[in-house]
Design a protein around this motif. Structure first.
Motif, short mmCIF file in Angstrom:
data_model
loop_
_atom_site.label_atom_id
_atom_site.label_comp_id
_atom_site.label_asym_id
_atom_site.label_seq_id
_atom_site.Cartn_x
_atom_site.Cartn_y
_atom_site.Cartn_z
N PHE A 35 0.27 -1.30 -0.21
CA PHE A 35 -0.01 0.25 -0.44
C PHE A 35 0.67 0.99 0.20
O PHE A 35 1.86 1.26 0.88
CB PHE A 35 -1.18 -0.17 1.24
CG PHE A 35 -2.05 -1.33 1.05
CD1 PHE A 35 -2.90 -1.28 0.98
CD2 PHE A 35 -1.45 -2.27 2.20
CE1 PHE A 35 -3.94 -2.08 0.50
CE2 PHE A 35 -2.56 -3.67 1.96
CZ PHE A 35 -2.74 -3.17 1.21
N PRO A 36 0.23 2.46 -0.73
CA PRO A 36 -0.91 2.25 -1.37
C PRO A 36 -1.21 1.53 -3.00
O PRO A 36 -1.89 1.25 -2.95
CB PRO A 36 -0.80 3.95 -2.04
CG PRO A 36 0.30 4.40 -2.19
CD PRO A 36 1.46 3.58 -0.58
N ALA A 37 -0.16 1.01 -3.70
CA ALA A 37 0.13 0.38 -4.77
C ALA A 37 1.90 0.03 -5.01
O ALA A 37 3.17 0.26 -3.68
CB ALA A 37 -0.11 1.15 -5.90
N PHE A 38 1.40 -1.48 -4.66
CA PHE A 38 2.47 -2.06 -5.06
C PHE A 38 3.15 -1.96 -6.23
O PHE A 38 2.92 -1.92 -7.55
CB PHE A 38 2.37 -4.00 -4.94
CG PHE A 38 3.55 -4.85 -5.33
CD1 PHE A 38 4.55 -4.80 -3.79
CD2 PHE A 38 4.13 -4.98 -6.66
CE1 PHE A 38 5.46 -5.55 -3.77
CE2 PHE A 38 5.59 -6.50 -6.03
CZ PHE A 38 6.31 -6.16 -5.43
N PHE A 39 4.24 -2.23 -6.16
CA PHE A 39 5.57 -1.90 -6.84
C PHE A 39 7.00 -2.02 -6.17
O PHE A 39 7.50 -1.71 -5.24
CB PHE A 39 6.04 0.36 -7.09
CG PHE A 39 7.55 0.39 -8.47
CD1 PHE A 39 6.73 -0.11 -9.67
CD2 PHE A 39 8.10 0.95 -8.35
CE1 PHE A 39 8.28 0.00 -10.32
CE2 PHE A 39 9.34 0.81 -8.73
CZ PHE A 39 8.76 0.78 -10.59
N VAL A 68 -3.36 -7.82 -21.20
CA VAL A 68 -4.66 -8.23 -19.54
C VAL A 68 -2.59 -8.20 -18.31
O VAL A 68 -2.52 -9.28 -18.32
CB VAL A 68 -5.03 -9.27 -19.65
CG1 VAL A 68 -5.89 -9.22 -18.07
CG2 VAL A 68 -6.63 -9.35 -20.70
N ASP A 69 -2.79 -6.97 -17.92
CA ASP A 69 -2.24 -7.01 -16.70
C ASP A 69 -2.84 -7.28 -15.33
O ASP A 69 -3.72 -6.66 -14.44
CB ASP A 69 -1.19 -6.61 -16.20
CG ASP A 69 -0.41 -6.19 -15.99
OD1 ASP A 69 -0.73 -7.51 -14.58
OD2 ASP A 69 0.30 -5.01 -14.62
N SER A 70 -3.31 -8.84 -15.35
CA SER A 70 -4.71 -9.49 -13.81
C SER A 70 -4.29 -8.91 -12.67
O SER A 70 -5.04 -9.23 -12.06
CB SER A 70 -4.75 -10.79 -14.49
OG SER A 70 -3.13 -11.40 -13.71
N MET A 71 -3.02 -8.65 -12.48
CA MET A 71 -2.58 -8.10 -11.26
C MET A 71 -1.36 -6.83 -10.94
O MET A 71 -0.46 -7.07 -10.70
CB MET A 71 -2.21 -9.59 -9.96
CG MET A 71 -3.07 -9.81 -9.97
SD MET A 71 -2.05 -11.76 -8.58
CE MET A 71 -3.18 -12.52 -8.27
N CYS A 72 -2.55 -5.78 -11.62
CA CYS A 72 -1.22 -4.72 -12.01
C CYS A 72 -0.68 -3.95 -11.22
O CYS A 72 0.48 -3.07 -11.64
CB CYS A 72 -1.81 -4.32 -13.01
SG CYS A 72 -3.34 -3.00 -11.86
N GLY A 73 -0.95 -3.82 -9.81
CA GLY A 73 -0.17 -3.06 -9.39
C GLY A 73 -0.08 -1.80 -9.33
O GLY A 73 -1.57 -1.23 -9.89
N LEU A 74 0.81 -0.99 -9.64
CA LEU A 74 0.66 0.11 -9.89
C LEU A 74 0.47 0.95 -11.90
O LEU A 74 0.60 1.82 -12.03
CB LEU A 74 1.37 1.49 -9.71
CG LEU A 74 2.92 1.13 -9.23
CD1 LEU A 74 3.20 1.12 -10.75
CD2 LEU A 74 3.81 2.17 -8.18
#
Length: 403
Positions: A35-39, A68-74
């Motif tokens: 969080f707030p967004a995975f990178f 398709v980015d199915s678990m895109c994070g940021l």
């Protein structure tokens, strides 16, 4: 416990041909926060490789290519796909974390690709299942979870179009490399081996599991590329609808026998028990079932190398490709282009220094000597000191004894 609604600092970074807005703490923490967004900045090499493979897998004249980015994070991978591969007309982002999905949207705006992007906030399998009807199936689907991809394999296989591509990351390397063999068998239907070449065994276990699940759905996978880097394993596969080919999947699945006493190893296409090492007579352990056939599409690799060579000729590596570590990537694909990828294990040069009680020879010297003695041999992308050969352990030792 960290609060999801806390205030976070953000930074802009360059990666490939894009600018990304990322949480500042992702850049200085060993384990980037979710969080707030995975990178994950350490996965840059992973994303660099994927861009090259996506770019050269499909014919440039093909239309309606979707990603398709199915678990895109940021959204780092999807944004790069949208920006760096113009022939991909549609990019879809999904992440169950609303902040991740919103950040991905901001990053598409920053990089002027928002017009060809869609965004969803759903649980991964539910999202992919909703895309499994004929009209919504994607050309390329990426799956990059926290840990094992095993719970999502059915879903991604159902959601990709015929002759499309799936790319899958596994970060539960302790499981696939043999630390937890019971867990590996439960999740991947195979037994791992804790050896110097465990990473390749783990990669082939992931391929085998994917192939077996695909065959249950009357699908057949053809590996395009596979590699490991740091704490992840990653595979790229073409997925084809064919019950005829699915019936032949057993031809691609087998086991590797390994003797932990002397290091002898061999391929076993049928599972057998209580097998003794032919060299030292100690009981051997078996790893598998696992993928025992080719894992590279050499035509795709040759296209990638041709692009890099063209860029070097024009002295415009960074301006055209947007890849800063281009020489490292070139060397990586050069090794893959020559690798004996149908051999499901490799050797490490250090092994023979210990076995033969002498100094370790340089890898190029070992490979050249084996070839000179009439064997096939090559380096491998799975280890900087690893090599593959069709010579067995006794033959390798005999060949190297003359160096």
């Amino acid at each position: 416990m960290e609060k999801k609604n806390a205030t976070y600092d953000w930074s802009k970074i360059k990666e490939g041909g894009v600018t990304l807005l990322v949480p500042s703490r992702s850049l200085d923490q060993k384990e980037p926060p979710k969080f707030p967004a995975f990178f994950n900045p350490a996965a840059k090499f992973n994303r660099d490789i994927s861009i090259f493979i996506y770019r050269h897998y499909f014919d440039r004249s093909r239309n309606n290519i979707s990603f398709v980015d199915s678990m895109c994070g940021l959204g780092a991978r999807g944004v790069r796909v949208g920006k760096e591969i113009p022939q991909i007309q549609k990019v879809v982002f999904n992440d169950i974390n609303m902040l991740s999905s919103q950040t991905a949207k901001v990053n598409t705006i920053i990089n002027n690709v928002y017009h060809k992007c869609d965004f969803y906030t759903s649980e991964t399998c539910g999202f992919l299942s909703a895309s499994s009807n004929f009209e919504n199936r994607a050309t390329i689907i990426d799956l990059d979870p926290f840990g094992t991809p095993a719970p999502f394999l059915d879903c991604i296989l159902r959601a990709v179009e015929n002759d499309g591509m799936i790319s899958i990351t596994a970060t539960d390397t302790a499981v696939l490399l043999g630390v937890y063999p019971r867990v590996c068998y439960r999740k991947y239907y195979g037994i791992p081996l804790r050896t110097m070449y465990s990473v390749e065994i783990g990669t082939r276990l992931l391929l085998s599991c994917t192939a077996l699940i695909a065959s249950r759905l009357d699908l057949y996978i053809t590996p395009i590329f596979a590699h490991s880097y740091r704490n992840y394993i990653r595979i790229y596969c073409k997925v084809s609808k064919s019950n005829y080919l699915a019936n032949k999947i057993s031809d691609k699945i087998g086991s590797v026998l390994h003797c932990h006493e002397c290091g002898y190893r061999e391929l076993m296409k049928k599972s057998l028990s209580d097998i003794n090492c032919p060299l030292c007579q100690k009981k051997m352990r078996m790893g598998g079932p696992l993928w025992i056939s080719h894992i590279f599409d050499k035509n795709v690799i040759f296209k990638i190398l041709a692009e890099i060579l063209e860029s070097e000729t024009r002295n415009a590596q960074e301006s055209k490709l947007g890849i800063q570590n281009i020489n490292h990537i070139k060397r990586f694909f050069e090794i893959a282009s020559k690798e004996l990828d149908h051999i499901p294990y490799h050797y490490i040069s250090d092994e023979f220094g210990k076995l033969m009680k002498n100094s370790t020879h340089p890898l190029p010297k070992i490979v050249d000597k084996l070839i000179m003695d009439g064997y096939n041999a090559s380096p491998t992308v799975f280890s900087s000191t690893g090599f593959k050969t069709d010579a067995n352990l006794r033959e390798i030792k005999s060949s190297l004894s003359n160096l």
